[in-house]
Write an enzyme that holds these catalytic residues in place. Structure first.
Site, PDB file in Angstrom:
ATOM      1  N   GLN A 154      47.693  30.426  38.011  1.00 57.84           N
ATOM      2  CA  GLN A 154      47.285  31.691  37.390  1.00 57.84           C
ATOM      3  C   GLN A 154      47.688  32.842  38.306  1.00 57.84           C
ATOM      4  O   GLN A 154      47.515  32.771  39.524  1.00 57.84           O
ATOM      5  CB  GLN A 154      45.759  31.694  37.178  1.00 57.84           C
ATOM      6  CG  GLN A 154      45.197  33.009  36.642  1.00 57.84           C
ATOM      7  CD  GLN A 154      44.675  33.925  37.744  1.00 57.84           C
ATOM      8  OE1 GLN A 154      44.288  33.449  38.817  1.00 57.84           O
ATOM      9  NE2 GLN A 154      44.687  35.226  37.505  1.00 57.84           N
ATOM     10  N   TYR A 156      47.411  37.070  39.087  1.00 52.89           N
ATOM     11  CA  TYR A 156      46.977  38.435  38.877  1.00 52.89           C
ATOM     12  C   TYR A 156      48.129  39.321  39.345  1.00 52.89           C
ATOM     13  O   TYR A 156      48.976  38.888  40.132  1.00 52.89           O
ATOM     14  CB  TYR A 156      45.717  38.728  39.698  1.00 52.89           C
ATOM     15  CG  TYR A 156      44.416  38.314  39.044  1.00 52.89           C
ATOM     16  CD1 TYR A 156      44.170  38.580  37.705  1.00 52.89           C
ATOM     17  CD2 TYR A 156      43.414  37.683  39.777  1.00 52.89           C
ATOM     18  CE1 TYR A 156      42.963  38.220  37.108  1.00 52.89           C
ATOM     19  CE2 TYR A 156      42.205  37.317  39.195  1.00 52.89           C
ATOM     20  CZ  TYR A 156      41.993  37.596  37.858  1.00 52.89           C
ATOM     21  OH  TYR A 156      40.799  37.250  37.273  1.00 52.89           O
ATOM     22  N   THR A 184      47.283  36.515  33.854  1.00 52.28           N
ATOM     23  CA  THR A 184      46.034  37.012  33.271  1.00 52.28           C
ATOM     24  C   THR A 184      46.182  38.483  32.888  1.00 52.28           C
ATOM     25  O   THR A 184      46.580  39.308  33.708  1.00 52.28           O
ATOM     26  CB  THR A 184      44.883  36.844  34.284  1.00 52.28           C
ATOM     27  OG1 THR A 184      44.719  35.440  34.533  1.00 52.28           O
ATOM     28  CG2 THR A 184      43.571  37.404  33.745  1.00 52.28           C
ATOM     29  N   ARG A 193      29.166  43.121  36.844  1.00 54.41           N
ATOM     30  CA  ARG A 193      28.356  41.901  36.644  1.00 54.41           C
ATOM     31  C   ARG A 193      27.021  42.126  37.350  1.00 54.41           C
ATOM     32  O   ARG A 193      26.913  41.972  38.580  1.00 54.41           O
ATOM     33  CB  ARG A 193      29.075  40.679  37.196  1.00 54.41           C
ATOM     34  CG  ARG A 193      30.491  40.571  36.673  1.00 54.41           C
ATOM     35  CD  ARG A 193      30.953  39.187  36.338  1.00 54.41           C
ATOM     36  NE  ARG A 193      32.283  39.240  35.768  1.00 54.41           N
ATOM     37  CZ  ARG A 193      33.439  39.024  36.433  1.00 54.41           C
ATOM     38  NH1 ARG A 193      33.388  38.652  37.691  1.00 54.41           N
ATOM     39  NH2 ARG A 193      34.592  39.133  35.836  1.00 54.41           N
ATOM     40  N   LYS A 280      47.304  34.916  29.487  1.00 52.61           N
ATOM     41  CA  LYS A 280      45.885  34.539  29.344  1.00 52.61           C
ATOM     42  C   LYS A 280      45.044  35.779  29.056  1.00 52.61           C
ATOM     43  O   LYS A 280      45.198  36.802  29.721  1.00 52.61           O
ATOM     44  CB  LYS A 280      45.402  33.883  30.653  1.00 52.61           C
ATOM     45  CG  LYS A 280      43.917  33.569  30.692  1.00 52.61           C
ATOM     46  CD  LYS A 280      43.577  32.766  31.946  1.00 52.61           C
ATOM     47  CE  LYS A 280      42.132  32.330  31.992  1.00 52.61           C
ATOM     48  NZ  LYS A 280      41.189  33.372  32.351  1.00 52.61           N
ATOM     49  N   HIS A 304      37.812  35.617  28.798  1.00 51.20           N
ATOM     50  CA  HIS A 304      37.428  35.459  30.205  1.00 51.20           C
ATOM     51  C   HIS A 304      35.996  34.905  30.307  1.00 51.20           C
ATOM     52  O   HIS A 304      35.255  35.206  31.236  1.00 51.20           O
ATOM     53  CB  HIS A 304      37.517  36.819  30.915  1.00 51.20           C
ATOM     54  CG  HIS A 304      38.026  36.756  32.329  1.00 51.20           C
ATOM     55  ND1 HIS A 304      39.296  37.097  32.689  1.00 51.20           N
ATOM     56  CD2 HIS A 304      37.412  36.411  33.487  1.00 51.20           C
ATOM     57  CE1 HIS A 304      39.453  36.984  33.996  1.00 51.20           C
ATOM     58  NE2 HIS A 304      38.312  36.553  34.510  1.00 51.20           N
ATOM     59  N   ARG A 307      33.216  37.584  30.638  1.00 56.76           N
ATOM     60  CA  ARG A 307      32.992  38.192  31.957  1.00 56.76           C
ATOM     61  C   ARG A 307      33.686  39.537  32.114  1.00 56.76           C
ATOM     62  O   ARG A 307      33.557  40.176  33.141  1.00 56.76           O
ATOM     63  CB  ARG A 307      33.488  37.242  33.059  1.00 56.76           C
ATOM     64  CG  ARG A 307      32.680  35.975  33.148  1.00 56.76           C
ATOM     65  CD  ARG A 307      33.359  34.934  34.020  1.00 56.76           C
ATOM     66  NE  ARG A 307      33.377  35.257  35.427  1.00 56.76           N
ATOM     67  CZ  ARG A 307      32.373  35.014  36.258  1.00 56.76           C
ATOM     68  NH1 ARG A 307      31.253  34.478  35.813  1.00 56.76           N
ATOM     69  NH2 ARG A 307      32.481  35.296  37.549  1.00 56.76           N
TER      70      ARG A 307
END
Ligand code: FMN
Length: 410
Positions: A154, A156, A184, A193, A280, A304, A307
């Site tokens: 993955q 970023y 992503t 969060r 993604k 996600h 999230r």
């Protein structure tokens, strides 16, 4: 004669629960479903680590909607078919034992120190894909050695210097045999969060008397921490000027990493990467269409795990319209909210070729340490087999043709 009619036409290997002897059978009894695992996880790791995994953005609404929407999907069973049950799938030209992969998780070592390596080993044993994260605690080279046939990476965005670091990561991935790159898109800003904020879980992490107490009362987790050391960012430490200290690396993560890519950068990635490229976090059919026009091979429909955007729709609600737009032109993958093999079956019945789970594998680690991810893979696969047989579909391809009632589909 009557007895014969009552026997299943094809032998179904799905009756896992409670059968057999030994450790695996005991675990099947003790932790028969995901909710038992979750309860065990909550009691075994420090509260701040559990909240980190469990927490969605905002008031947790998107994460809860994922669950409600999955629960609402009904598969209409068919009977009378005769075949041998087989959960294998082919993704980007490679065969996997099951359509259930491990989703990427940043700072996974916080959930269970040594998580990256344990997830990689479990993926190798189960013959399922493991998407290791840019921000995983273990390095992609180490992961590639532990699960050589099933590692995906993955990414970023690291836009500085015309994506110099991104391009270096791509070259490293190619050199160590990564099967697919997963870019992503759905974290363009840092999500709020509240549980993490409340627990003081911000970068760089500072211990307080409360967190020290939580660690001291979570003995197996503390032992794993002593054995593996504090979780870092092994994939990117080498790019941090000013040394690989935790503070320097954490500062780099905060200032340099962007959780999305623009279309132009994705087009450059397409040119730079010869194997499968997946995006993604896609929720809109027009974004799927745009990705395909760039030659992208896979669309991972995801919010996600609830999230990032609290207003995001459940990814299962968006799956059918994306499957319709994509047709046979690309592979459609799904995550967000999967807590059972039946949920996997629901996503496949709505057209996904494969699925990924984040929290399920993390709860496995938290509840059982090293053997947790194996247990989760087995639990989900057993439940998927039951779901296949129960709905009269003996392969994932057959299940993709099942009749479904999905009241929430967009
Ligand atoms: C603790 C945690 C960390 C995550 N870190 C990342 C990440 O670094 N990159 C990414 O693309 N997704 C990340 N995700 C999202 C997962 O890859 C996946 O989309 C999500 O967990 C799926 O939902 P589920 O947890 O309900 O299965 C993370 C999820 C969790 C729970």
């Amino acid at each position: 004669m009557e007895v014969k009619l009552e026997q299943p036409v094809a032998p179904v290997q799905a009756w896992g629960a409670g059968s057999g002897t030994g450790r695996s059978a005991k675990l099947k009894q003790r932790l028969p479903t995901f909710s038992y695992l979750e309860k065990a996880a909550r009691s075994r790791i420090p509260g701040f680590a559990f909240d980190f995994v469990d927490g969605g953005t905002g008031e947790h609404l998107a994460a809860e909607r994922n669950r409600r929407a999955l629960d609402a999907v009904q598969i209409i069973p068919r009977y009378g078919a005769s075949a041998v049950l087989n959960t294998e799938v082919q993704l980007f030209g490679r065969r996997y034992a099951s359509p259930i992969g491990i989703a990427p998780v940043g700072v996974d070592g916080l959930v269970w120190p040594g998580a990256t390596q344990l997830l990689a080993k479990a993926a190798h044993r189960a013959r399922i894909p493991y998407i290791t994260g840019t921000l995983a605690s273990g390095s992609l080279e180490e992961v590639a050695e532990l699960c050589p046939d099933s590692v995906w990476l993955q990414l970023y965005g690291l836009p500085r210097d015309r994506h110099r670091v991104t391009l270096d990561l791509i070259q490293r991935a190619e050199a160590c045999g990564v099967h697919a790159l997963v870019a992503t898109l759905d974290a363009p800003v840092r999500a709020k969060r509240p549980k993490d904020l409340h627990n003081g879980l911000i970068v760089p992490f500072r211990m307080t008397p409360r967190t020290v107490w939580q660690v001291a009362t979570s003995l197996p987790w503390a032992q794993a921490l002593l054995k593996n050391g504090a979780p870092g960012f092994a994939n990117i430490e080498r790019y941090v000027s000013g040394g690989s200290s935790m503070a320097a690396t954490a500062g780099f993560v905060q200032s340099e990493i962007k959780g999305t890519f623009d279309w132009e950068t994705l087009a450059r990635m397409r040119d730079a990467w010869p194997r499968a490229l997946v995006v993604k976090g896609v929720l809109h059919p027009e974004d799927a269409e745009r990705a395909i026009s760039l030659g992208i091979d896979g669309i991972l429909v995801s919010n996600h795990g609830g999230r990032q955007s609290e207003a995001a729709p459940p990814s299962i609600d968006m799956l059918p319209s994306i499957v319709r737009v994509v047709g046979e032109r690309a592979t459609v993958l799904f995550d967000s909210g999967i807590r059972s093999g039946l949920d996997v079956a629901r996503a496949i019945a709505l057209g996904a070729h494969g699925t990924f789970c984040g929290r399920a594998f993390l709860y496995g680690l938290a509840a059982l340490g090293a053997e947790g991810p194996d247990r989760v893979a087995q639990l989900l696969d057993d439940e998927l087999r039951t779901a296949l047989a129960q709905h009269g579909a003996y392969t994932c391809a057959q299940l993709r043709n099942a009749a479904v009632r999905d009241p929430a589909a967009w």
